[in-house]
Design an enzyme around this catalytic site. Structure first.
Site, short mmCIF file in Angstrom:
data_model
loop_
_atom_site.label_atom_id
_atom_site.label_comp_id
_atom_site.label_asym_id
_atom_site.label_seq_id
_atom_site.Cartn_x
_atom_site.Cartn_y
_atom_site.Cartn_z
N GLU A 27 0.84 -1.21 0.00
CA GLU A 27 0.00 0.00 0.00
C GLU A 27 0.87 1.25 0.00
OE1 GLU A 27 -1.36 1.86 3.45
OE2 GLU A 27 -1.18 0.07 4.69
N LYS A 161 -3.96 -1.94 14.19
CA LYS A 161 -3.15 -0.97 14.93
C LYS A 161 -3.67 -0.84 16.36
CE LYS A 161 -3.27 2.04 11.48
NZ LYS A 161 -3.22 1.34 10.19
N1 PSU Z 1 -0.23 0.43 8.56
C1 PSU Z 1 0.76 1.24 9.04
N2 PSU Z 1 0.59 2.60 8.90
C2 PSU Z 1 -0.52 3.14 8.26
C3 PSU Z 1 -1.55 2.28 7.76
C4 PSU Z 1 -1.34 0.93 7.93
O1 PSU Z 1 1.76 0.75 9.61
O2 PSU Z 1 -0.61 4.37 8.14
C5 PSU Z 1 -2.79 2.86 7.06
C6 PSU Z 1 -3.41 1.83 6.13
O3 PSU Z 1 -3.48 2.43 4.85
C7 PSU Z 1 -4.81 1.59 6.68
C8 PSU Z 1 -5.12 2.96 7.23
O4 PSU Z 1 -5.71 1.15 5.69
O5 PSU Z 1 -3.89 3.26 7.92
C9 PSU Z 1 -6.34 2.96 8.11
O6 PSU Z 1 -6.96 4.20 8.00
P1 PSU Z 1 -8.46 4.42 8.56
O7 PSU Z 1 -8.35 4.10 10.02
O8 PSU Z 1 -8.75 5.87 8.29
O9 PSU Z 1 -9.35 3.49 7.80
#
Ligand code: PSU
Ligand code: MN
Length: 307
Positions: A27, A161
């Site tokens: 990604e 996370k």
């Molecule tokens: N993993 C990481 N850092 C990130 C992300 C994933 O180590 O920044 C990103 C991914 O793109 C994931 C996003 O889909 O954070 C989640 O965002 P949200 O909570 O707005 O859906």
């Protein structure tokens, strides 16, 4: 306008896909919104090198000036890592970035969509988005979870996370029928820490077994994605008691500053980076590299089993 979206691939990716050789999608939101320059560029290039070292081909996904790319050159990665005004693209925004000729970085959800379009079965990231703490009031639940339910791509992560509500995230994944497989341990990892205190729904100990599970899921039909939860290496982890203090502080700042929507995850990661004086970034890079290696081994095992 008719026809299908043209995917721009590098020759390396096109050749591998054409020959049925293993490819791992990556990604780009983690590059543009997850880490600061220049560590983000170094991370992206190291992750690609780690995948090649395991015998697979990396395909970093992004939209650049309206073109959907699967595979970026080193120059393109470097440019994206320093660019400003890059959109954060989830399922809801991917088509918009293409039709409006914008530049955007793909989240887990949008990367899964693009990987599936390209014919890539395995994708490595850091941690997926999930159910945010306080979601019962904010309704903030990442589109990553619904994408896992519908799109048949294996996502290798260090779990969800730890800024999220991990028990609720596991419940939401179960409801959506997404297999969650801890790699090599019984417990669900928690991104910066190896353990969450929660038992993972499933456990497997090697890439071949994961490939076998994937092929079996295909035989059952109508399968979506699957989440592999790979604990960060012990030498790189931040113990959960320590990181949790910083997560609480970061969540309090987000609340005080009224941060909402797409900005929440990048804001929290940035706050935790400064509260840990850079240690969280070092751990984040280590866990992404670890996930990339495992994803490559799964892609190699899948290609061998499908040949
Ligand atoms: N993993 C990481 N850092 C990130 C992300 C994933 O180590 O920044 C990103 C991914 O793109 C994931 C996003 O889909 O954070 C989640 O965002 P949200 O909570 O707005 O859906
Ligand atoms: Mn959200």
């Amino acid at each position: 306008m008719t026809g299908s979206i043209t995917l721009q691939t590098t020759k390396e990716v096109a050749d591998a896909l054409g020959a049925g050789r293993p490819v791992v999608a990556l990604e780009s939101t983690i590059i543009t919104h997850g880490m600061p320059w220049p560590g983000n560029r170094d991370m992206a290039l190291e992750v690609e090198a780690a995948i090649r070292a395991e015998g697979a081909v990396p395909a970093t996904i992004a939209v650049i000036d309206g073109h959907l790319h699967a595979g970026l050159s080193e120059d393109a990665i470097t440019a994206l890592a320093q660019a400003s005004n890059v959109m954060k693209l989830s399922r809801a925004d991917l088509a918009f970035a293409i039709s409006e000729r914008r530049t955007g970085a793909t989240t887990v959800a949008a990367t899964m969509m693009a990987a599936h379009l390209a014919g890539i079965h395995v994708f490595a990231t850091g941690g997926i988005g999930g159910v945010h703490r306080g979601a019962e009031a904010s309704f903030d639940i990442s589109a990553d979870l619904d994408e896992l339910a519908r799109t048949p791509v294996i996502v290798v992560s260090a779990g969800a996370k730890a800024i999220l509500d991990i028990p609720k995230t596991l419940e939401a994944l179960e409801t959506r029928g997404v297999p969650v497989v801890a790699y090599g341990q019984d417990e669900m990892p928690a991104f910066w820490s190896r353990n969450s205190g929660l038992k993972a729904p499933l456990r497997l100990d090697d890439a071949q077994a994961i490939a076998r599970l994937e092929l079996t899921r295909r035989q059952l039909g109508g399968h979506g994605g699957m989440l592999i939860a790979n604990p960060v290496p012990a030498d790189d982890e931040i113990p959960s008691a320590e990181i949790n203090r910083h997560i609480e502080a970061a969540l309090a700042s987000a609340q005080a500053q009224g941060i909402g929507g797409k900005a929440v995850t990048p804001f929290l990661l940035g706050e935790i980076l400064s509260l840990t004086q850079g240690a969280s970034l070092k751990t984040n890079i280590a866990l992404v590299l670890n996930n990339a290696r495992l994803a490559a081994r799964i892609a190699v095992a899948l290609a061998a089993a499908s040949a």
